[in-house]
Scaffold this motif. Structure first.
Motif, mmCIF file in Angstrom:
data_model
loop_
_atom_site.group_PDB
_atom_site.id
_atom_site.type_symbol
_atom_site.label_atom_id
_atom_site.label_comp_id
_atom_site.label_asym_id
_atom_site.label_seq_id
_atom_site.Cartn_x
_atom_site.Cartn_y
_atom_site.Cartn_z
ATOM 1 N N TYR A 292 0.834 -1.203 0.000
ATOM 2 C CA TYR A 292 0.000 0.000 0.000
ATOM 3 C C TYR A 292 0.872 1.257 0.000
ATOM 4 O O TYR A 292 0.539 2.252 -0.651
ATOM 5 C CB TYR A 292 -0.916 -0.008 1.224
ATOM 6 C CG TYR A 292 -1.875 -1.178 1.250
ATOM 7 C CD1 TYR A 292 -3.036 -1.181 0.483
ATOM 8 C CD2 TYR A 292 -1.599 -2.303 2.029
ATOM 9 C CE1 TYR A 292 -3.900 -2.267 0.495
ATOM 10 C CE2 TYR A 292 -2.464 -3.389 2.048
ATOM 11 C CZ TYR A 292 -3.615 -3.373 1.281
ATOM 12 O OH TYR A 292 -4.462 -4.445 1.292
ATOM 13 N N ALA A 293 1.984 1.207 0.740
ATOM 14 C CA ALA A 293 2.891 2.354 0.768
ATOM 15 C C ALA A 293 3.503 2.594 -0.605
ATOM 16 O O ALA A 293 3.630 3.742 -1.059
ATOM 17 C CB ALA A 293 3.989 2.124 1.803
ATOM 18 N N VAL A 294 3.883 1.530 -1.294
ATOM 19 C CA VAL A 294 4.467 1.665 -2.629
ATOM 20 C C VAL A 294 3.465 2.303 -3.580
ATOM 21 O O VAL A 294 3.797 3.226 -4.342
ATOM 22 C CB VAL A 294 4.923 0.292 -3.166
ATOM 23 C CG1 VAL A 294 5.277 0.379 -4.645
ATOM 24 C CG2 VAL A 294 6.116 -0.213 -2.374
ATOM 25 N N ARG A 295 2.221 1.821 -3.536
ATOM 26 C CA ARG A 295 1.203 2.381 -4.422
ATOM 27 C C ARG A 295 0.944 3.852 -4.107
ATOM 28 O O ARG A 295 0.733 4.666 -5.001
ATOM 29 C CB ARG A 295 -0.099 1.578 -4.310
ATOM 30 C CG ARG A 295 -0.050 0.244 -5.023
ATOM 31 C CD ARG A 295 -1.428 -0.313 -5.278
ATOM 32 N NE ARG A 295 -2.088 -0.687 -4.034
ATOM 33 C CZ ARG A 295 -2.005 -1.891 -3.475
ATOM 34 N NH1 ARG A 295 -1.282 -2.830 -4.065
ATOM 35 N NH2 ARG A 295 -2.635 -2.169 -2.344
ATOM 36 N N ALA A 296 0.965 4.191 -2.815
ATOM 37 C CA ALA A 296 0.702 5.571 -2.422
ATOM 38 C C ALA A 296 1.789 6.516 -2.921
ATOM 39 O O ALA A 296 1.504 7.627 -3.390
ATOM 40 C CB ALA A 296 0.572 5.669 -0.904
ATOM 41 N N PHE A 297 3.055 6.090 -2.838
ATOM 42 C CA PHE A 297 4.165 6.971 -3.214
ATOM 43 C C PHE A 297 4.423 6.986 -4.728
ATOM 44 O O PHE A 297 5.102 7.891 -5.217
ATOM 45 C CB PHE A 297 5.437 6.568 -2.474
ATOM 46 C CG PHE A 297 5.458 7.010 -1.047
ATOM 47 C CD1 PHE A 297 5.661 8.336 -0.707
ATOM 48 C CD2 PHE A 297 5.255 6.094 -0.006
ATOM 49 C CE1 PHE A 297 5.681 8.760 0.615
ATOM 50 C CE2 PHE A 297 5.261 6.501 1.327
ATOM 51 C CZ PHE A 297 5.469 7.842 1.629
ATOM 52 N N THR A 298 3.933 5.961 -5.430
ATOM 53 C CA THR A 298 4.149 5.922 -6.883
ATOM 54 C C THR A 298 2.934 6.379 -7.650
ATOM 55 O O THR A 298 2.954 6.405 -8.880
ATOM 56 C CB THR A 298 4.518 4.497 -7.336
ATOM 57 O OG1 THR A 298 3.477 3.578 -6.931
ATOM 58 C CG2 THR A 298 5.827 4.061 -6.713
ATOM 59 N N ARG A 299 1.865 6.746 -6.950
ATOM 60 C CA ARG A 299 0.646 7.199 -7.615
ATOM 61 C C ARG A 299 0.932 8.536 -8.304
ATOM 62 O O ARG A 299 1.446 9.469 -7.689
ATOM 63 C CB ARG A 299 -0.476 7.358 -6.607
ATOM 64 C CG ARG A 299 -1.819 7.715 -7.224
ATOM 65 C CD ARG A 299 -2.862 7.824 -6.127
ATOM 66 N NE ARG A 299 -2.990 6.536 -5.429
ATOM 67 C CZ ARG A 299 -3.443 6.399 -4.206
ATOM 68 N NH1 ARG A 299 -3.790 7.477 -3.492
ATOM 69 N NH2 ARG A 299 -3.556 5.209 -3.650
ATOM 70 N N PRO A 300 0.612 8.651 -9.588
ATOM 71 C CA PRO A 300 0.902 9.902 -10.296
ATOM 72 C C PRO A 300 0.078 11.053 -9.741
ATOM 73 O O PRO A 300 -1.070 10.878 -9.340
ATOM 74 C CB PRO A 300 0.521 9.596 -11.744
ATOM 75 C CG PRO A 300 -0.431 8.437 -11.654
ATOM 76 C CD PRO A 300 0.012 7.648 -10.459
ATOM 77 N N ALA A 301 0.676 12.227 -9.690
ATOM 78 C CA ALA A 301 -0.038 13.408 -9.189
ATOM 79 C C ALA A 301 -1.096 13.841 -10.190
ATOM 80 O O ALA A 301 -0.924 13.713 -11.400
ATOM 81 C CB ALA A 301 0.959 14.531 -8.960
ATOM 82 N N ASN A 302 -2.190 14.362 -9.670
ATOM 83 C CA ASN A 302 -3.270 14.839 -10.538
ATOM 84 C C ASN A 302 -2.860 16.174 -11.186
ATOM 85 O O ASN A 302 -2.215 16.994 -10.594
ATOM 86 C CB ASN A 302 -4.551 15.030 -9.721
ATOM 87 C CG ASN A 302 -5.090 13.694 -9.226
ATOM 88 O OD1 ASN A 302 -4.917 12.678 -9.902
ATOM 89 N ND2 ASN A 302 -5.753 13.692 -8.065
#
Length: 302
Positions: A292-302
């Motif tokens: 979950y942490a990986v997905r949160a930090f790699t999620r592209p900014a809007n």
């Protein structure tokens, strides 16, 4: 087949760890009336019977499942042999190994799983696996008082059991995802173990009605709950969790063994034991929260 999330699968593995955590005392007690081969054979005969209806239902609904290939059958056979080796070596080791030593040394499969996965099956491991393994092993060590009793041949057998289970957990992850038949695989490993152990018990041990009666309660728990329900849950959940992560979660069995001893047997845990509990729990959280942490930090900014 019903799809479950990674979180749901991990919770099932945690339940498996709780079930297994209660089994060490049962396995040690079962040796009062039976030899290792006899106890393992009786235990997994019951386990086979418990899971057989689920495997039969799975097999009847196989039209929606991928076909079993010769490679799948071969891996299932190898998995079953590794499982038999692990089950017997653990039980034989407990003839002389203390419950404390057996609990810690069995937990070494936490290390064997990623090592075997990397060097035998060429599975790339998540970066979080290695520190989580180290934390889990340190936690189990402290949970056992930061010591081992005098090592015996039984302890060596239990280390061999951890290696065999390390292979079995890797193979389970491979076969169950390829075949989508967790309960069929569970019945196969249980049945092979029961037949092999009972055959060897007939050659090397003397099984008596009185011995079975004195070991009946441990057989029932180890066979129905730990061997039947526990390993069926493992097989089902490993479809959705990487093998190395699953091993770390299942190592929580040491935590549950200690907590159940404190609650049921009124055994007191000292500060070092509670620190060990905390480290095991931290390892479980690392494995669970890292994706979950990986997905949160790699999620592209809007």
């Amino acid at each position: 087949m019903r799809t479950v999330s990674r979180l749901q699968a991990d919770l099932l593995l945690l339940l498996t760890a709780a079930i297994w955590g209660l089994a060490f005392v049962a396995q040690k007690s079962g040796l009062d009336g039976m030899g290792p081969f006899g106890f393992v054979g009786a235990r997994f005969l019951l386990s086979t019977i418990v899971v057989l209806p689920l495997a039969w239902r799975e097999w009847k609904g196989r039209a929606g499942l991928p076909a079993m290939t010769p490679k799948d059958w071969g891996l299932m056979g190898l998995l079953s042999l590794a499982f038999f080796a692990g089950a017997y070596l653990q039980q034989a080791g407990m003839v002389t190994a203390s419950v404390t030593n057996a609990g810690f040394l069995t937990a070494l499969y936490v290390v064997f799983v990623p090592v075997i996965g990397l060097f035998v099956f060429r599975h790339r491991q998540s970066i979080i696996v290695w520190p989580a393994c180290a934390i889990a092993i340190a936690g189990v060590w402290l949970l056992n008082g930061g010591r081992l009793d005098h090592l015996s041949m039984g302890d060596a057998l239990v280390i061999g059991c951890a290696a065999a289970f390390g292979l079995q957990i890797n193979l389970m992850g491979i076969v169950v995802r390829q075949s989508a038949r967790p309960f069929t695989i569970c019945v196969a490993q249980n049945a092979v173990t029961a037949v092999a152990a009972l055959a060897l018990a007939g050659l090397h041990e003397h099984i008596t009605v009185a011995g079975i009666q004195s070991s009946l309660v441990p057989i029932l728990y180890a066979g129905i709950v730990s061997g039947g329900i526990g390993f069926a849950l493992q097989a089902f959940a490993q479809q959705h969790t990487p093998s190395a992560d699953a091993a770390i979660i299942m190592s929580g069995e040491a935590l549950f063994a200690a907590l159940s001893g404190a609650v049921l047997l009124h055994e007191r845990l000292g500060a070092i034991n509670w620190l060990g509990c905390g480290l095991i729990f931290a390892a479980l959280l690392l494995v669970e929260l890292y994706p979950y942490a990986v997905r949160a930090f790699t999620r592209p900014a809007n």
